[in-house]
Design an enzyme around this catalytic site. Structure first.
Site, mmCIF file in Angstrom:
data_model
loop_
_atom_site.group_PDB
_atom_site.id
_atom_site.type_symbol
_atom_site.label_atom_id
_atom_site.label_comp_id
_atom_site.label_asym_id
_atom_site.label_seq_id
_atom_site.Cartn_x
_atom_site.Cartn_y
_atom_site.Cartn_z
ATOM 1 N N GLY A 57 2.412 1.785 10.902
ATOM 2 C CA GLY A 57 3.458 2.800 10.836
ATOM 3 C C GLY A 57 4.134 3.104 12.166
ATOM 4 N N HIS B 261 -9.601 1.144 4.427
ATOM 5 C CA HIS B 261 -8.351 1.341 5.187
ATOM 6 C C HIS B 261 -8.641 2.258 6.370
ATOM 7 C CE1 HIS B 261 -4.297 2.460 6.298
ATOM 8 N NE2 HIS B 261 -3.897 1.388 5.633
ATOM 9 N N GLU C 235 -7.053 4.603 7.585
ATOM 10 C CA GLU C 235 -6.768 6.033 7.345
ATOM 11 C C GLU C 235 -7.943 6.700 6.631
ATOM 12 O OE1 GLU C 235 -2.897 5.580 5.534
ATOM 13 O OE2 GLU C 235 -2.114 4.917 7.477
ATOM 14 N N GLU D 247 -5.708 -5.121 10.242
ATOM 15 C CA GLU D 247 -4.678 -4.114 10.484
ATOM 16 C C GLU D 247 -4.978 -3.391 11.801
ATOM 17 O OE1 GLU D 247 -2.579 -2.903 6.593
ATOM 18 O OE2 GLU D 247 -4.249 -1.538 6.927
ATOM 19 N N SER E 30 3.105 -2.524 10.312
ATOM 20 C CA SER E 30 4.529 -2.616 10.634
ATOM 21 C C SER E 30 5.170 -3.950 10.251
ATOM 22 C CB SER E 30 4.771 -2.311 12.120
ATOM 23 O OG SER E 30 4.449 -0.954 12.386
ATOM 24 N N ASN F 177 0.873 -1.179 0.000
ATOM 25 C CA ASN F 177 0.000 0.000 0.000
ATOM 26 C C ASN F 177 0.906 1.223 0.000
ATOM 27 O OD1 ASN F 177 -1.801 2.040 0.443
ATOM 28 N ND2 ASN F 177 -2.274 1.464 2.565
ATOM 29 N N TRP F 178 0.975 1.869 -1.150
ATOM 30 C CA TRP F 178 1.896 3.015 -1.276
ATOM 31 C C TRP F 178 1.323 4.292 -0.677
ATOM 32 C CZ3 TRP F 178 5.808 3.789 -5.772
ATOM 33 C CH2 TRP F 178 6.717 2.716 -5.760
ATOM 34 N N LYS F 179 0.054 4.255 -0.249
ATOM 35 C CA LYS F 179 -0.586 5.444 0.348
ATOM 36 C C LYS F 179 -0.342 6.664 -0.552
ATOM 37 C CE LYS F 179 0.114 3.353 4.807
ATOM 38 N NZ LYS F 179 0.002 3.515 6.235
ATOM 39 N N GLY G 256 4.815 1.139 4.661
ATOM 40 C CA GLY G 256 6.138 1.741 4.501
ATOM 41 C C GLY G 256 7.174 0.833 3.852
HETATM 42 C C1 PEP Z 1 -0.947 0.089 6.015
HETATM 43 O O1 PEP Z 1 -1.156 1.276 6.189
HETATM 44 O O2 PEP Z 1 -1.723 -0.588 5.330
HETATM 45 C C2 PEP Z 1 0.238 -0.492 6.649
HETATM 46 C C3 PEP Z 1 0.205 -1.760 6.899
HETATM 47 O O3 PEP Z 1 1.267 0.370 6.947
HETATM 48 P P1 PEP Z 1 2.696 -0.008 7.612
HETATM 49 O O4 PEP Z 1 3.135 -1.313 7.008
HETATM 50 O O5 PEP Z 1 3.574 1.134 7.248
HETATM 51 O O6 PEP Z 1 2.459 -0.135 9.081
#
Ligand code: PEP
Length: 248
Positions: free
Chosen positions: A170, A93, A95, A164, A209, A10-12, A231
């Site tokens: 993150g 998601h 976010e 998640e 993470s 997921n490049w956000k 990330g």
């Molecule tokens: C995400 O936002 O879907 C995610 C898993 O982010 P990260 O791996 O950076 O925690």
């Protein structure tokens, strides 16, 4: 049932033309891991260029509107995503649930529209830290799942679930293997209850993470059928070791 693993990035809100070389590097390296499905969900505006750069490699969106078309300024429809070259999309998601106040009902509608149009869906659920500390994580996430699941699913296009925990996204913190196993077992049971045998084949990804240093431990947990990676999906050097862990 052992399912083939899916590792999706997921490049956000990251990614410019200058990052297409990284997408090419990931797609090219993914060919070495035939036993794992790999995909990248990139910003909507990058989908077309990414899809052209890596023909045959799954490129996805990060959100989709529930309506087919219409007066929805700034939104992207499922047909637009497909037209640009996407084969899947993330919905729900955290976010977006938090930032855009998306409800379970809206997420369900988005998932249904996407699947009807032929897009695979990664549907995200997850709890905040206070809920985990109150020992209410499983009941909260199952309620979210119940409210967000599409009424009908099929193997193609596929529905996958991403668990998640919001507090793990993150932050570098992750739940214990026991906590992940407990949540994924509860999600698997609910999917089987809801969809019967088809529910047994819905892949349940862990996200939050995931890195090369913890991926193998996470993938060893029962009912973890892959990962949604934020990330650590931005660079092939960070992402491919996670794909390799899923393959082994
Ligand atoms: C995400 O936002 O879907 C995610 C898993 O982010 P990260 O791996 O950076 O925690």
């Amino acid at each position: 049932m052992e399912l083939r693993k899916l590792v999706a990035g997921n490049w956000k809100m990251h990614g410019l033309s200058t990052d297409l070389a990284e997408i090419e590097a990931i797609a090219s390296a993914a060919r070495n891991f035939r036993g794992v499905d790999v995909a990248l969900c990139v910003p909507a505006i990058l989908i077309e260029r990414a899809a052209r750069a890596v023909p045959g490699f799954p490129i996805g969106g990060q959100d989709v509107h529930e309506a087919g078309e219409g007066a929805h300024t700034g939104c992207t429809s499922a047909r637009m995503l497909i037209d640009a070259g996407a084969s899947l999309t993330i919905v729900g998601h955290s976010e977006r649930r938090e930032g855009q106040l998306e409800s379970d009902a809206e997420i369900k509608a988005k998932a249904e529209t996407a699947i009807e149009c032929g897009l695979g869906v990664i549907l995200c659920v997850g709890e905040i830290l206070e809920v985990r500390e109150q020992c209410a994580a499983v009941s909260t996430v199952l309620a979210q799942l119940d409210g967000s699941l599409p009424d009908r699913i099929s193997t193609h296009p596929e529905l996958a679930i991403a668990y998640e925990p919001i507090w793990a996204i993150g932050t570098g913190k992750i739940p214990t293997a026991v906590e992940i196993g407990e949540m994924h077992a509860a999600l698997r049971a609910r999917l089987a209850e809801r969809y019967g045998a088809e529910g047994e084949r819905v892949r349940i990804l862990y996200g939050g993470s995931v890195k090369s240093s913890n991926a193998a431990e996470i993938f060893a947990v029962s009912n973890v059928d892959g990962a949604l990676v934020g990330g650590a999906s931005l660079k092939a050097a960070d992402f491919m070791p996670i794909v390799a862990a899923a393959a082994s």
